[in-house]
Motif scaffolding. Sequence first.
Motif, PDB file in Angstrom:
ATOM      1  N   MET A   1      -2.422  25.554  83.904  1.00 53.11           N
ATOM      2  CA  MET A   1      -1.993  26.200  85.133  1.00 53.11           C
ATOM      3  C   MET A   1      -3.229  26.801  85.790  1.00 53.11           C
ATOM      4  N   GLU A   2      -3.413  26.522  87.037  1.00 53.35           N
ATOM      5  CA  GLU A   2      -4.595  27.015  87.739  1.00 53.35           C
ATOM      6  C   GLU A   2      -4.204  28.065  88.757  1.00 53.35           C
ATOM      7  N   ALA A   3      -5.121  28.990  88.998  1.00 56.21           N
ATOM      8  CA  ALA A   3      -4.871  30.049  89.976  1.00 56.21           C
ATOM      9  C   ALA A   3      -4.679  29.449  91.358  1.00 56.21           C
ATOM     10  N   GLY A   4      -3.679  29.999  92.056  1.00 54.24           N
ATOM     11  CA  GLY A   4      -3.427  29.536  93.414  1.00 54.24           C
ATOM     12  C   GLY A   4      -4.438  30.102  94.383  1.00 54.24           C
ATOM     13  N   ASP A   5      -4.472  29.530  95.589  1.00 53.91           N
ATOM     14  CA  ASP A   5      -5.401  29.995  96.605  1.00 53.91           C
ATOM     15  C   ASP A   5      -4.951  31.316  97.218  1.00 53.91           C
ATOM     16  N   ASN A   6      -3.642  31.548  97.249  1.00 54.80           N
ATOM     17  CA  ASN A   6      -3.117  32.739  97.903  1.00 54.80           C
ATOM     18  C   ASN A   6      -2.813  33.816  96.873  1.00 54.80           C
ATOM     19  N   ILE A  69       3.829  39.004  74.634  1.00 57.07           N
ATOM     20  CA  ILE A  69       5.081  39.334  75.306  1.00 57.07           C
ATOM     21  C   ILE A  69       5.449  40.808  75.133  1.00 57.07           C
ATOM     22  N   GLU A  70       5.028  41.412  74.028  1.00 52.56           N
ATOM     23  CA  GLU A  70       5.338  42.831  73.785  1.00 52.56           C
ATOM     24  C   GLU A  70       4.679  43.751  74.809  1.00 52.56           C
ATOM     25  N   GLU A  71       3.707  43.252  75.539  1.00 52.52           N
ATOM     26  CA  GLU A  71       3.055  44.033  76.592  1.00 52.52           C
ATOM     27  C   GLU A  71       3.703  43.805  77.960  1.00 52.52           C
ATOM     28  N   LEU A  72       4.800  43.061  77.984  1.00 49.98           N
ATOM     29  CA  LEU A  72       5.448  42.695  79.250  1.00 49.98           C
ATOM     30  C   LEU A  72       6.936  43.014  79.220  1.00 49.98           C
ATOM     31  N   THR A  73       7.306  44.117  78.596  1.00 53.26           N
ATOM     32  CA  THR A  73       8.717  44.402  78.345  1.00 53.26           C
ATOM     33  C   THR A  73       9.379  45.308  79.370  1.00 53.26           C
ATOM     34  N   THR A  74       8.636  45.755  80.369  1.00 52.61           N
ATOM     35  CA  THR A  74       9.209  46.529  81.475  1.00 52.61           C
ATOM     36  C   THR A  74       8.714  45.930  82.788  1.00 52.61           C
ATOM     37  N   VAL A  75       9.391  46.275  83.860  1.00 48.22           N
ATOM     38  CA  VAL A  75       8.960  45.797  85.180  1.00 48.22           C
ATOM     39  C   VAL A  75       7.546  46.291  85.468  1.00 48.22           C
ATOM     40  N   ASN A  76       7.288  47.570  85.229  1.00 49.00           N
ATOM     41  CA  ASN A  76       5.961  48.116  85.530  1.00 49.00           C
ATOM     42  C   ASN A  76       4.866  47.505  84.666  1.00 49.00           C
ATOM     43  N   LYS A  77       5.162  47.194  83.416  1.00 48.86           N
ATOM     44  CA  LYS A  77       4.163  46.537  82.560  1.00 48.86           C
ATOM     45  C   LYS A  77       3.834  45.145  83.094  1.00 48.86           C
ATOM     46  N   MET A  78       4.869  44.401  83.526  1.00 49.64           N
ATOM     47  CA  MET A  78       4.626  43.069  84.088  1.00 49.64           C
ATOM     48  C   MET A  78       3.771  43.163  85.345  1.00 49.64           C
ATOM     49  N   LEU A  79       4.075  44.140  86.188  1.00 49.89           N
ATOM     50  CA  LEU A  79       3.316  44.313  87.433  1.00 49.89           C
ATOM     51  C   LEU A  79       1.862  44.686  87.147  1.00 49.89           C
ATOM     52  N   ALA A  80       1.654  45.572  86.178  1.00 51.77           N
ATOM     53  CA  ALA A  80       0.291  46.000  85.850  1.00 51.77           C
ATOM     54  C   ALA A  80      -0.539  44.836  85.317  1.00 51.77           C
ATOM     55  N   ILE A  81       0.037  44.044  84.430  1.00 46.53           N
ATOM     56  CA  ILE A  81      -0.685  42.896  83.877  1.00 46.53           C
ATOM     57  C   ILE A  81      -0.962  41.870  84.971  1.00 46.53           C
ATOM     58  N   ALA A  82       0.031  41.610  85.816  1.00 45.48           N
ATOM     59  CA  ALA A  82      -0.162  40.645  86.914  1.00 45.48           C
ATOM     60  C   ALA A  82      -1.292  41.102  87.828  1.00 45.48           C
ATOM     61  N   GLN A  83      -1.339  42.395  88.118  1.00 42.30           N
ATOM     62  CA  GLN A  83      -2.393  42.924  88.983  1.00 42.30           C
ATOM     63  C   GLN A  83      -3.765  42.788  88.317  1.00 42.30           C
ATOM     64  N   LYS A  84      -3.856  43.095  87.028  1.00 41.91           N
ATOM     65  CA  LYS A  84      -5.131  42.949  86.318  1.00 41.91           C
ATOM     66  C   LYS A  84      -5.605  41.494  86.321  1.00 41.91           C
ATOM     67  N   ILE A  85      -4.674  40.582  86.114  1.00 47.14           N
ATOM     68  CA  ILE A  85      -5.029  39.165  86.107  1.00 47.14           C
ATOM     69  C   ILE A  85      -5.556  38.742  87.468  1.00 47.14           C
ATOM     70  N   GLN A  86      -4.892  39.190  88.526  1.00 44.58           N
ATOM     71  CA  GLN A  86      -5.345  38.831  89.871  1.00 44.58           C
ATOM     72  C   GLN A  86      -6.709  39.440  90.177  1.00 44.58           C
ATOM     73  N   GLU A  87      -6.939  40.659  89.751  1.00 45.36           N
ATOM     74  CA  GLU A  87      -8.239  41.312  89.998  1.00 45.36           C
ATOM     75  C   GLU A  87      -9.364  40.578  89.279  1.00 45.36           C
ATOM     76  N   CYS A  88      -9.080  40.034  88.121  1.00 40.98           N
ATOM     77  CA  CYS A  88     -10.101  39.314  87.353  1.00 40.98           C
ATOM     78  C   CYS A  88     -10.445  37.961  87.960  1.00 40.98           C
ATOM     79  N   HIS A  89      -9.554  37.445  88.805  1.00 36.99           N
ATOM     80  CA  HIS A  89      -9.759  36.115  89.371  1.00 36.99           C
ATOM     81  C   HIS A  89      -9.994  36.143  90.865  1.00 36.99           C
ATOM     82  N   VAL A  90     -10.477  37.260  91.371  1.00 37.63           N
ATOM     83  CA  VAL A  90     -10.782  37.366  92.809  1.00 37.63           C
ATOM     84  C   VAL A  90     -12.164  36.843  93.065  1.00 37.63           C
TER      85      VAL A  90
END
Length: 90
Positions: A1-6, A69-90
């Motif tokens: 899976m590759e990072a999208g452009d947007n 998966i144990e780090e993704l068990t709440t809505v806020n945890k999922m959002l935080a991880i998603a944000q970190k991933i996006q910041e690393c791939h900017v």
Amino acid sequence: MEAGDNMVTKNEIKNFIYDELKKVGIKTDNVDDVELVESRILSSLALVQIIAGVESLLGQYIITDDIGIEELTTVNKMLAIAQKIQECHV
């Protein structure tokens, strides 16, 4: 899976998660910090399906050798991880 452009916004990800929760009859009021599986609000399979949807939105995997998966068990945890991933791939 590759990072999208947007870049996907935090609100877009949150809205996706909320929509998925609503599909299975879960009210999204005050659910952001609730342990979804542990509190029996969501099955582990449903959680994995939501995570897969978030991965699809991001265009890359969330669950890796470093993030389980144990780090993704709440809505806020999922959002935080998603944000970190996006910041690393900017």
